[in-house]
Design a protein around this motif. Sequence first.
Motif, mmCIF file in Angstrom:
data_model
loop_
_atom_site.group_PDB
_atom_site.id
_atom_site.type_symbol
_atom_site.label_atom_id
_atom_site.label_comp_id
_atom_site.label_asym_id
_atom_site.label_seq_id
_atom_site.Cartn_x
_atom_site.Cartn_y
_atom_site.Cartn_z
ATOM 1 N N LEU A 6 0.758 -1.310 -0.097
ATOM 2 C CA LEU A 6 0.047 0.207 0.086
ATOM 3 C C LEU A 6 0.798 1.339 0.038
ATOM 4 O O LEU A 6 1.904 1.386 0.768
ATOM 5 C CB LEU A 6 -0.879 -0.159 1.068
ATOM 6 N N ARG A 7 0.619 2.162 -0.769
ATOM 7 C CA ARG A 7 1.154 3.603 -1.156
ATOM 8 C C ARG A 7 0.352 4.836 -0.985
ATOM 9 O O ARG A 7 -1.069 4.445 -1.357
ATOM 10 C CB ARG A 7 1.970 3.415 -2.295
ATOM 11 N N PRO A 8 0.796 5.909 -0.517
ATOM 12 C CA PRO A 8 0.143 7.068 -0.518
ATOM 13 C C PRO A 8 -0.404 7.340 -1.962
ATOM 14 O O PRO A 8 0.367 7.177 -2.974
ATOM 15 C CB PRO A 8 0.781 8.218 -0.176
ATOM 16 N N GLY A 9 -1.654 7.823 -2.288
ATOM 17 C CA GLY A 9 -2.280 8.125 -3.582
ATOM 18 C C GLY A 9 -2.808 6.919 -4.290
ATOM 19 O O GLY A 9 -3.660 6.869 -5.183
ATOM 20 N N PRO A 65 -8.985 12.502 -12.110
ATOM 21 C CA PRO A 65 -8.886 11.977 -13.622
ATOM 22 C C PRO A 65 -7.668 10.652 -13.393
ATOM 23 O O PRO A 65 -6.832 10.628 -12.630
ATOM 24 C CB PRO A 65 -8.359 13.189 -14.290
ATOM 25 N N ASN A 66 -7.827 9.871 -14.343
ATOM 26 C CA ASN A 66 -6.961 8.723 -14.543
ATOM 27 C C ASN A 66 -6.884 8.004 -13.344
ATOM 28 O O ASN A 66 -5.322 7.736 -13.109
ATOM 29 C CB ASN A 66 -5.676 9.040 -15.072
ATOM 30 N N ALA A 67 -7.829 7.888 -12.241
ATOM 31 C CA ALA A 67 -7.529 7.044 -11.239
ATOM 32 C C ALA A 67 -7.642 5.487 -11.077
ATOM 33 O O ALA A 67 -7.699 4.792 -10.315
ATOM 34 C CB ALA A 67 -8.243 7.660 -10.053
ATOM 35 N N PRO A 97 0.577 12.769 -7.812
ATOM 36 C CA PRO A 97 1.060 13.412 -6.792
ATOM 37 C C PRO A 97 0.219 15.009 -6.608
ATOM 38 O O PRO A 97 0.023 15.297 -5.622
ATOM 39 C CB PRO A 97 2.602 13.953 -7.225
ATOM 40 N N ARG A 98 0.024 15.558 -7.645
ATOM 41 C CA ARG A 98 -0.690 17.042 -7.560
ATOM 42 C C ARG A 98 -2.253 16.686 -6.974
ATOM 43 O O ARG A 98 -2.428 17.533 -6.035
ATOM 44 C CB ARG A 98 -0.954 17.598 -8.958
#
Length: 113
Positions: A6-9, A65-67, A97-98
């Motif tokens: 698991l990672r941020p984002g 977008p693009n998730a 990241p944005r």
Amino acid sequence: MRTGELRPGDVVWAELSPVIGREQAGRRPVVVVSGPEHLLLADTLAIVVPITSVHRGWDNHVPLPNAGLRTPSWAMTEQVRTISRQRIVGSAGWVGPRTLHEVRTWIRDFLEA
């Protein structure tokens, strides 16, 4: 998905029920907003925000977008939740990241207001 991956984002599917009141329920996508240190230290938990496909026009609902989801989606930054990683049932994608920064900025603003 193994918990160490698991990672941020990350955008993952989670089983959020049972819930109380207006909390988001059922199996739904969520964005992982935990930082890397939290994911390492609290290795059975993750801080997430649920995702909705309903565009309410609220400024704090961040577009994703693009998730990796099939429909236009928004992060519901007003519903931050810490969940057990046992609730995670699959992977959908990730946010850049944005986008993650924008989600976290709303969360910080809610905490400081």
